[in-house]
Write a protein that holds these residues in place. Sequence first.
Motif, PDB file in Angstrom:
ATOM      1  N   TYR A   1       0.833  -1.201   0.000  1.00 23.46           N
ATOM      2  CA  TYR A   1       0.000   0.000   0.000  1.00 23.46           C
ATOM      3  C   TYR A   1       0.872   1.258   0.000  1.00 23.46           C
ATOM      4  CZ  TYR A   1      -4.087   2.866   1.239  1.00 23.46           C
ATOM      5  OH  TYR A   1      -5.100   3.788   1.246  1.00 23.46           O
ATOM      6  N   SER A   2       2.029   1.158   0.638  1.00 26.14           N
ATOM      7  CA  SER A   2       2.955   2.283   0.666  1.00 26.14           C
ATOM      8  C   SER A   2       3.435   2.627  -0.740  1.00 26.14           C
ATOM      9  CB  SER A   2       4.158   1.960   1.557  1.00 26.14           C
ATOM     10  OG  SER A   2       3.757   1.716   2.877  1.00 26.14           O
ATOM     11  N   LYS A   3       3.724   1.606  -1.529  1.00 28.52           N
ATOM     12  CA  LYS A   3       4.159   1.870  -2.902  1.00 28.52           C
ATOM     13  C   LYS A   3       3.015   2.476  -3.704  1.00 28.52           C
ATOM     14  CE  LYS A   3       6.147  -0.126  -7.072  1.00 28.52           C
ATOM     15  NZ  LYS A   3       6.853  -1.267  -7.706  1.00 28.52           N
ATOM     16  N   GLN A   4       1.802   1.974  -3.508  1.00 29.34           N
ATOM     17  CA  GLN A   4       0.653   2.535  -4.206  1.00 29.34           C
ATOM     18  C   GLN A   4       0.491   4.013  -3.833  1.00 29.34           C
ATOM     19  OE1 GLN A   4      -3.110   0.715  -3.223  1.00 29.34           O
ATOM     20  NE2 GLN A   4      -4.305   2.177  -4.416  1.00 29.34           N
ATOM     21  N   ALA A   5       0.620   4.321  -2.520  1.00 31.62           N
ATOM     22  CA  ALA A   5       0.492   5.709  -2.072  1.00 31.62           C
ATOM     23  C   ALA A   5       1.606   6.579  -2.635  1.00 31.62           C
ATOM     24  CB  ALA A   5       0.497   5.752  -0.539  1.00 31.62           C
ATOM     25  N   TYR A   6       2.802   5.993  -2.730  1.00 32.43           N
ATOM     26  CA  TYR A   6       3.942   6.753  -3.254  1.00 32.43           C
ATOM     27  C   TYR A   6       3.670   7.180  -4.691  1.00 32.43           C
ATOM     28  CZ  TYR A   6       8.737   8.165  -4.164  1.00 32.43           C
ATOM     29  OH  TYR A   6       9.856   8.903  -4.486  1.00 32.43           O
ATOM     30  N   TYR A   7       2.970   6.311  -5.418  1.00 38.10           N
ATOM     31  CA  TYR A   7       2.624   6.646  -6.805  1.00 38.10           C
ATOM     32  C   TYR A   7       1.205   7.205  -6.876  1.00 38.10           C
ATOM     33  CZ  TYR A   7       6.901   4.427  -8.369  1.00 38.10           C
ATOM     34  OH  TYR A   7       8.231   4.133  -8.586  1.00 38.10           O
ATOM     35  N   ASN A   8       0.882   8.058  -5.892  1.00 36.27           N
ATOM     36  CA  ASN A   8      -0.347   8.853  -5.877  1.00 36.27           C
ATOM     37  C   ASN A   8      -1.628   8.013  -5.913  1.00 36.27           C
ATOM     38  OD1 ASN A   8       1.131  11.335  -5.875  1.00 36.27           O
ATOM     39  ND2 ASN A   8       1.525  10.998  -8.050  1.00 36.27           N
ATOM     40  N   GLY A   9      -1.590   6.830  -5.231  1.00 38.98           N
ATOM     41  CA  GLY A   9      -2.787   6.013  -5.076  1.00 38.98           C
ATOM     42  C   GLY A   9      -3.175   5.176  -6.263  1.00 38.98           C
TER      43      GLY A   9
END
Length: 804
Positions: free
Chosen positions: A513-521
């Motif tokens: 989820y952190s990677k998804q958030a890093y790439y703006n969701g």
Amino acid sequence: MKKRLKVGFWEFIARIVLKNRLAILCVILIITVFLGLQWKNIQFSFTEANLLPDDNNVNKEYNAFLDKFGEEGNLIVVGVKDDAFFTPKSFAAWNKLMTEIKAQKEVDLVVSINDLKQLKKNDSLQTFELVPFVDVQKTTDKNYLQSIKKDLFQNMPFYEGLLFNKKNGSIRSAIYLDKKIVNTAHRKDYIVSDFIPKIEAFEKETGIDLRVSGMPYIRTLNAMSILNEISLFIGASLLLTSLIFFFFFRSFRATLIAILIVVIGVMWTFGLLGLFHYQITVLTALVPTLVIVIGIPNCIFLTNKYQQEYSAHGNKAKALQRVITKVGTATLMTNLTTAAGFATFIITSSELLKEFGIISSLSIVSLFFLCLIVIPIYYSYQPVPKAKHLEHLNRNYTRVFITWIEKTVKYNRRYVYIVAIFLFLVSIMGALKIKTSGSLIEDMPKNTSFYKDIVFFENEFEGIMPLEITVDTKRKKGVMKLSTLRKMDEFQETIEEIPELSKPISILNLVKYSKQAYYNGNPDYYELPTSQEQSFILSYAKNASKNSKNNIMKSYVDSTGQVARITTFMRDIGTGNMAKIEDKLWEKANKVFPKDRYDVVMTGKALVFEKGTQYLLDNLVSSLLFAVLLISLLMVFMFRSFKMVVVSLIPNLLPLMITAGLMGYFGIPLKPSTILVFSIAFGLSVDDTIHFLAQYRQELAHNNWKIKKSVFATIRESGISMFYTSVVLFAGFSVFMLSDFGGTVALGGLIAITLAFGMLSNLMLLPCLVLTLNKSLANKQEFIEPKIDILQHNKEEDDLMKPL
């Protein structure tokens, strides 16, 4: 002189009882009051039945898990599958409900759509922030709520399987209770008095049917069902057995004293539970009813013997004395064999079974002394039996039944053996079909709303029973190493491929989820970071985990960062399927996590229960063999004849085999409840054998050691009592079939069936075996003088009897 001394022992007991009636009644009253005061120590068990010994490795691993991560069964889930949910009125009511629940001190954390948090990247602080997913001020707009639903299902894979089912459109909230109250009475008070009323208020306001489940909720309602059934069983068994007693004897005063005795016995049972500080569990809850079911036959046998004696010679004093002197040892031995059937559980290493064995065996032995003492004292104050009270001794249906038994044994012995052998062979084939089951919820009442909710969550979210896997990296902060996370990812893929298991939850979910958030969701980036991305993405994730006090992931890595926890939930599956799943997971774990670098442990309440069932199965044979050995020793002690031991065992092992065969043919699995059947039924069934053989030995002496004449005299003398007591036991155990719990229904039904076959076996097969195996008996040398006197009385003894 030797014979006089042996007769004198029970006569001495009889004289003490009948000459000190008021003093003995006072002692019984004092004991009853004392044990009644112990009721205040009675507690109900707030955890599932732990069938494993404390020092078992599975228990040790589970306790180690609890020490590290706390109670795993603290999750309550509230689910809904209704299109009206995403409407302003319903969503506002949902928001109110979850806010109220979250404000309770008993609740540690609530994860719900209404106040869902999503990760957002904060470049300036190089961390992720948790920001609201829903703007509460806009929830009055139906279109906004529909957009929220679409955004949730498409862009929030982190919460998939936890808060929603993308395929079916189901929604749920995860409510984590304070771990300190999960295994206490406080949990019940909160759920019954606070939580459930809030759920019902929401349903009334919106018309939406909520589904509630999770181990704390299931435990509470299941425990309440058990408590309710205790009173149901006690009341139903007392009513049914009393009616049968009255039908046999047609005497209100005889029925009254029988009821009084078993009620005192029930009070003593509860007192013993309090005295030993034992909890009421699913097993010990059955003991009070067992006391009634076993106590009434005792009263029948003693009352019948009193009336038989009075009918024979018309001397009330002699009849009262002979209730004790003629049947004292035989009745003691029958109760000891019954107690031995329960006492076999004491030799197991399971505390649950030990407590059940101790309480039930002590209760049965105490009940024997109550019956043997109170019945003669009671009748000593009563008028002599009237003619109508003695009519049952020659009632037509009993005479027809006994005559049929006599004719069958006399003229059709060969057919008795053929039928017995046929039933044995057919039963073996059926027994080979028996399967095992170690499910936590299989025996729960199927017609209750909470069981229907379990089925809902199994269909929508793949189950509610937690299976826990811990991965020890053997080094501090080893969990957040990318190499470890990749191994966990590979292992979790195997979990997701198993249809009986839900989507797993672990720190891995947060990292993805952190990677998804890093790439703006962007949900396309819900995956592990690459080697190039790990340095900055993992640092963001660590900071987010460190700064968030209300983080769902806080319980999935230990304080040192060395041990990771993976949680999945299981459907209701049998022991065999569980073993296959476990083997598949271990195969993958051993391949992914090298043992020299990682320690993997599989645990969880469901797995512990399954292992406990397997432990019981492994000990079933040894427990039953111990019961057979113990009862055989009692037989040797009584008759001092190996041939009589063989004769006594065969008619009682055949009904057990028939029961096993029926279980196989009708698909009744071996599980904790049905495993108890064999030892209990064997101990009860042997009672008829002892009554028969004890009477047979007396008839041999009275009939100049003529076998055939003695056998048929025994059938006529003991057949009625054996028939009466077996009918009461059959009806008494059938009461358990009123239960909503599948295991209790199976226990009662199977024991009742076993005892019915046991009665026929002891009335037909047993005398046939005695006639066949004792053909060579020419004199009384076959029966060596026993260590204790059993029904051996003659004219010299009668002369010793003196009226009160």
